[in-house]
Design a protein around this motif. Structure first.
Motif, PDB file in Angstrom:
ATOM      1  N   UNK A   1       0.825  -1.204   0.000  1.00 21.59           N
ATOM      2  CA  UNK A   1       0.000   0.000   0.000  1.00 21.59           C
ATOM      3  C   UNK A   1       0.861   1.256   0.000  1.00 21.59           C
ATOM      4  N   UNK A   2       1.975   1.226   0.718  1.00 22.35           N
ATOM      5  CA  UNK A   2       2.895   2.364   0.695  1.00 22.35           C
ATOM      6  C   UNK A   2       3.476   2.579  -0.700  1.00 22.35           C
ATOM      7  N   UNK A   3       3.817   1.502  -1.387  1.00 25.96           N
ATOM      8  CA  UNK A   3       4.303   1.631  -2.760  1.00 25.96           C
ATOM      9  C   UNK A   3       3.218   2.193  -3.665  1.00 25.96           C
ATOM     10  N   UNK A   4       1.977   1.798  -3.414  1.00 23.32           N
ATOM     11  CA  UNK A   4       0.843   2.333  -4.169  1.00 23.32           C
ATOM     12  C   UNK A   4       0.739   3.842  -3.969  1.00 23.32           C
ATOM     13  N   UNK A   5       1.141   4.322  -2.781  1.00 20.91           N
ATOM     14  CA  UNK A   5       1.096   5.744  -2.468  1.00 20.91           C
ATOM     15  C   UNK A   5       1.950   6.562  -3.435  1.00 20.91           C
ATOM     16  N   UNK A   6       3.005   5.959  -3.983  1.00 18.26           N
ATOM     17  CA  UNK A   6       3.896   6.676  -4.886  1.00 18.26           C
ATOM     18  C   UNK A   6       3.281   6.932  -6.258  1.00 18.26           C
ATOM     19  N   UNK A   7       2.186   6.248  -6.589  1.00 17.28           N
ATOM     20  CA  UNK A   7       1.612   6.333  -7.939  1.00 17.28           C
ATOM     21  C   UNK A   7       1.301   7.762  -8.379  1.00 17.28           C
ATOM     22  N   UNK A   8       0.578   8.565  -7.581  1.00 17.30           N
ATOM     23  CA  UNK A   8       0.283   9.920  -8.065  1.00 17.30           C
ATOM     24  C   UNK A   8       1.532  10.770  -8.234  1.00 17.30           C
ATOM     25  N   UNK A   9       2.528  10.562  -7.386  1.00 18.05           N
ATOM     26  CA  UNK A   9       3.757  11.348  -7.496  1.00 18.05           C
ATOM     27  C   UNK A   9       4.557  10.931  -8.735  1.00 18.05           C
TER      28      UNK A   9
ATOM     29  N   UNK B   1       3.175   9.885 -11.537  1.00 11.99           N
ATOM     30  CA  UNK B   1       2.469  10.490 -12.673  1.00 11.99           C
ATOM     31  C   UNK B   1       2.796  11.974 -12.776  1.00 11.99           C
ATOM     32  N   UNK B   2       2.777  12.667 -11.640  1.00 13.75           N
ATOM     33  CA  UNK B   2       3.105  14.097 -11.650  1.00 13.75           C
ATOM     34  C   UNK B   2       4.538  14.324 -12.110  1.00 13.75           C
ATOM     35  N   UNK B   3       5.466  13.488 -11.654  1.00 17.24           N
ATOM     36  CA  UNK B   3       6.864  13.637 -12.059  1.00 17.24           C
ATOM     37  C   UNK B   3       7.017  13.416 -13.559  1.00 17.24           C
ATOM     38  N   UNK B   4       6.277  12.448 -14.094  1.00 17.24           N
ATOM     39  CA  UNK B   4       6.339  12.179 -15.531  1.00 17.24           C
ATOM     40  C   UNK B   4       5.880  13.382 -16.336  1.00 17.24           C
TER      41      UNK B   4
END
Length: 482
Positions: A383-391, A393-396
């Motif tokens: 779940x913590x790794x899932x937390x990185x998903x929006x960041x 996308x924003x970084x991309x």
């Protein structure tokens, strides 16, 4: 004969050796032309397709990146270097992607389900519903009865656990259909809520015997011939071995393809993930990533030994709470062959709210589940790794305007992660195309192209749901419209 036993279907076997026809539905009550059984198209090529898809996706990503950024810009300041180092946010899916790839490569579409023999055990399709979407509930009840008439491998009941409301009387009735109406004033000892409350009520009030097997269905989850055969096979193996493991199989989302093509494509990742990460964890026998609330196959006494009265914290993703409690108590899990059919959400808003609930619920499981840390650790890390998903996308997005040369090892791992993501979607797409009866080469190629083109959109949707959970978490259990 007791009231419970009256009208229970006697086992019969449909067809004979070589019977490979499966009927498909595009809406309740309408039977389409029979098509080739879903398993035959995968006999020799599943592993090859996974490797080929991963390879093509990796090559495609490198070529696309070289086209978009033909000249690697070197960082010149500390700020530039710091921003470039932030590219590690892309690596959040490396471990889930690797485990999913291992699960997908070990997966085998069964070729033996037509040989499954009848079993003597009673099987209960337990449907939990608020009763507000009566059309969906009625359709699922009718589908259970219809599919069991076509593939009568065991005695069965359809048991509907429903909130007390005026619509209960309008639902289908029959000798093989039972209703458990939850009183409005019913409360569990630990004040569990929502579906957990309903499941606990069923455990306390259902009259089915302890040695009956339960198949949990959401109100829109419907059985198929292959799923019934897989369930019968699993129950026989578990009864003979005495292990009595809980089982789960793959879900399909193609039923409303014509009505909601965009959201059906968005949910193909879930079928692909069933073949990948979820298959991997069931090979291990441990639910390290959680459990779907639907298509759980478990013996009644095993479910009762854990119960669902986990309190408010355990009422958002009660399935994952229950699974961890079962694991700590010594229970184990296994894979079930065959498909059941789910239904995608009907709006992007519901899609986002559904994912937000999953994220919030799994976080509560990782923090509050009353089990030892070692059982919560895997779900917590995932779940913590899932937390990185929006960041990520924003970084991309920002990288298009302010980006620098990426370290080769970061680029390779990031491309691997996204390639595994692409593979999940395309694997799920193929299974849903096969089951929906879309067999033409041109149509399948077109849907594949659309799936690939929309991948960035679906990635953004999944990431947005997590960001919603982080910035605007909600209490309660949002029921999506299906």
């Amino acid at each position: 004969m007791s009231t419970l036993e009256e009208g229970i279907s006697a086992p019969r076997i449909a067809g004979g050796p070589g019977f490979r026809t499966k009927f498909h539905f595009d809406r309740p009550g309408k039977v389409l032309e029979p098509v080739r059984d879903w398993s035959l198209g995968f006999i020799t090529g599943h592993r090859t397709r996974i490797v080929l898809c991963m390879t093509l996706a990796m090559v495609g990503l490198y070529l696309l990146q070289d086209f978009l950024w033909p000249v690697a810009v070197k960082p010149v300041s500390f700020a530039d270097s710091l921003w470039g180092s932030a590219s590690v946010v892309w690596l959040g899916a490396v471990i889930p992607g690797l485990l999913g790839l291992l699960g997908a490569l070990s997966f085998r579409h069964p070729t033996h389900l037509d040989a499954v023999a009848p079993i003597s055990q009673l099987v209960v399709f337990r449907i939990v519903t608020r009763g507000t979407n009566r059309e969906a509930v009625a359709s699922t009840i009718r589908r259970c009865v219809t599919e069991m008439e076509r593939t009568p491998l065991f005695r069965y009941l359809v048991e509907i656990v429903i909130e007390d409301n005026p619509g209960v009387g309008d639902l289908p009735r029959g000798d093989d259909i039972r209703y458990l109406v939850i009183p409005r004033n019913y409360a569990t000892a630990n004040t569990s809520l929502y579906k957990a409350r309903a499941l606990q009520f069923a455990l306390e009030n259902s009259r089915i015997p302890d040695d009956a097997w339960l198949v949990h269905l959401d109100e829109e989850t419907q059985p198929t011939s292959s799923g019934i055969k897989g369930i019968a096979q699993m129950i026989r193996e578990e009864e003979e071995s005495g292990r009595l493991r809980a089982g789960q199989g793959a879900l399909l989302y193609h039923r409303d393809w014509k009505k909601h093509p965009f959201l059906t494509l968005a949910d193909n990742v879930r079928t692909g993930d069933d073949f990948a990460r979820f298959h991997f964890q069931h090979k291990l026998g441990r639910t390290v990533f959680g459990l779907h609330g639907s298509y759980i196959v478990v013996r009644n006494d095993v479910e009762k030994s854990v119960g669902f009265d986990f309190g408010p914290h355990g009422s958002i993703t009660e399935d994952a709470f229950w699974a961890l409690k079962l694991m700590e108590a010594g229970g184990r899990a296994r894979w079930v062959d065959g498909y059941l059919e789910e239904q995608s959400t009907q709006s992007v808003g519901d899609f986002l709210r559904q994912r937000r609930r999953w994220y919030q619920g799994l976080m509560k499981v990782a923090i509050h589940a009353p089990v030892k840390l070692r059982w919560r650790l895997a779900i917590g890390a995932n779940t913590l790794l899932w937390t990185l998903a929006p960041f990520a996308v924003l970084y991309t997005i920002c990288h298009f305007f302010y980006g620098f040369e990426i370290q080769p090892w970061v680029r390779a791992l990031a491309n691997f992660s996204f390639a595994s993501f692409v593979t999940l979607y395309l694997t799920g797409l193929k299974a849903n195309l096969d089951e929906h009866g879309i067999t033409g080469w041109l149509a399948r190629s077109a849907w594949t192209a659309v799936q690939v083109v929309l991948l960035p959109v679906f990635s953004a949707m999944e990431a947005t749901a997590v960001m919603m959970a982080l910035l605007k978490p909600v209490n309660g259990f949002h029921v999506v419209k299906k």
